[in-house]
Design a protein around this motif. Structure first.
Motif, short mmCIF file in Angstrom:
data_model
loop_
_atom_site.label_atom_id
_atom_site.label_comp_id
_atom_site.label_asym_id
_atom_site.label_seq_id
_atom_site.Cartn_x
_atom_site.Cartn_y
_atom_site.Cartn_z
N GLU A 23 -2.57 -0.28 -10.50
CA GLU A 23 -2.79 -0.26 -9.06
C GLU A 23 -4.23 0.16 -8.77
OE1 GLU A 23 -0.53 -1.53 -7.25
OE2 GLU A 23 1.30 -1.27 -8.39
N GLU A 24 -4.65 0.00 -7.53
CA GLU A 24 -6.02 0.32 -7.11
C GLU A 24 -6.01 1.44 -6.08
OE1 GLU A 24 -8.64 -1.11 -8.46
OE2 GLU A 24 -7.53 -2.68 -9.54
N ILE A 29 -0.47 7.47 -9.27
CA ILE A 29 -0.73 6.06 -9.01
C ILE A 29 -0.77 5.34 -10.35
CG2 ILE A 29 -2.42 4.42 -8.09
CD1 ILE A 29 -3.30 6.76 -6.18
N GLU A 30 -0.01 4.28 -10.46
CA GLU A 30 0.04 3.54 -11.73
C GLU A 30 -1.32 2.95 -12.05
OE1 GLU A 30 3.46 1.04 -12.28
OE2 GLU A 30 4.61 2.26 -10.85
N LYS A 78 -6.12 8.45 -11.07
CA LYS A 78 -4.91 7.71 -10.70
C LYS A 78 -3.67 8.40 -11.26
CE LYS A 78 -6.91 3.07 -10.50
NZ LYS A 78 -6.82 1.71 -11.07
N SER A 119 -3.72 3.61 -1.63
CA SER A 119 -3.67 2.86 -2.89
C SER A 119 -2.79 1.63 -2.71
CB SER A 119 -3.13 3.75 -4.01
OG SER A 119 -1.84 4.24 -3.69
N THR A 120 -2.89 0.75 -3.67
CA THR A 120 -2.08 -0.46 -3.63
C THR A 120 -0.70 -0.21 -4.25
OG1 THR A 120 -2.92 -1.22 -5.76
CG2 THR A 120 -4.08 -1.98 -3.77
N LYS A 121 0.20 -1.09 -3.94
CA LYS A 121 1.51 -1.20 -4.59
C LYS A 121 1.79 -2.70 -4.65
CE LYS A 121 5.14 0.76 -6.37
NZ LYS A 121 5.01 1.52 -7.61
N PHE A 122 1.19 -3.33 -5.66
CA PHE A 122 1.25 -4.78 -5.78
C PHE A 122 2.66 -5.27 -6.05
CE2 PHE A 122 -3.27 -4.14 -7.26
CZ PHE A 122 -3.86 -4.67 -6.13
N TRP A 171 0.85 -1.19 0.00
CA TRP A 171 0.00 0.00 0.00
C TRP A 171 0.88 1.23 0.00
CZ3 TRP A 171 0.39 -3.31 4.22
CH2 TRP A 171 1.09 -2.80 5.32
N LYS A 177 -2.45 -11.28 -5.33
CA LYS A 177 -2.88 -9.88 -5.43
C LYS A 177 -4.05 -9.58 -4.48
CE LYS A 177 -4.13 -6.68 -9.13
NZ LYS A 177 -4.37 -6.55 -10.57
#
Length: 182
Positions: A152-153, A148-149, A143, A93-96, A45, A104
């Motif tokens: 990502e979410e 935010i890429e 995003k 946000s996520t950072k997978f 995250w 994921k």
């Protein structure tokens, strides 16, 4: 009030005003978000702190997103006002990460836990807080503007501020309707 009493009585409050908390308070809130369960220690995250001029930038991003979708003037106007519902927004946000044992979905849940912890920390400090999502959470232009890429979410926008009004305590849900034993 002990922690369990706090958790049993906490509730979201969308009626927010005032100034953003100072940097020490924001950092304390963010530290709570860093302590959530995290399989393999991936920290999947990220937090984007939005306050002051950042609220205007986010407003422009929301407005641009609705405009790009050919939204009508009323929807554009509503979206442009959304960031000003609170003096501070923490975007989670996520950072997978690619990981053989941590899919994921687990990483998304961990990011959700981070958002929850941020909201709980703000509430425990006496602030009102509201975790919001909605179409701006999924819009690629939003995003992009937030850095935010696209893969990502945005897990949510946690709005934080002084409570402009106290809310009556909501009734608790009946456990029997949601629990069964196996």
């Amino acid at each position: 009030m002990n922690v369990l009493e706090f958790l049993h009585t906490r509730q979201s409050n969308p009626h927010l005003q005032g100034n953003a908390p100072d940097e020490d308070v924001i950092n304390s809130i963010l530290k709570a978000g860093m302590r959530v369960p995290d399989h393999a220690g991936l920290t999947p995250w990220r937090f984007t702190v939005v306050k002051d001029e950042g609220l205007s930038k986010l407003s422009k991003a929301f407005k641009s997103a609705i405009t790009s979708d050919n939204g009508d003037e009323a929807k554009i106007d509503k979206a442009s006002k959304m960031p000003f519902r609170a003096p501070l927004i923490i975007v989670v946000s996520t950072k997978f990460h690619q990981h053989v044992k941590v899919p994921k979905q687990e990483q998304l849940i961990a990011a959700g836990c981070a958002a929850h912890a941020v909201q709980m920390a703000a509430t425990s400090l006496g602030f009102g807080a509201m975790w919001r999502t909605g179409e701006m959470s999924y819009h690629p232009l939003v995003k992009e503007r937030l850095g935010i890429e696209l893969h990502e979410e945005i897990v949510g926008f946690v709005y934080i501020g002084d409570k402009s009004k106290e809310l009556p305590l909501k009734n608790s849900r009946n456990l029997d309707d949601y629990v069964h034993y196996f």
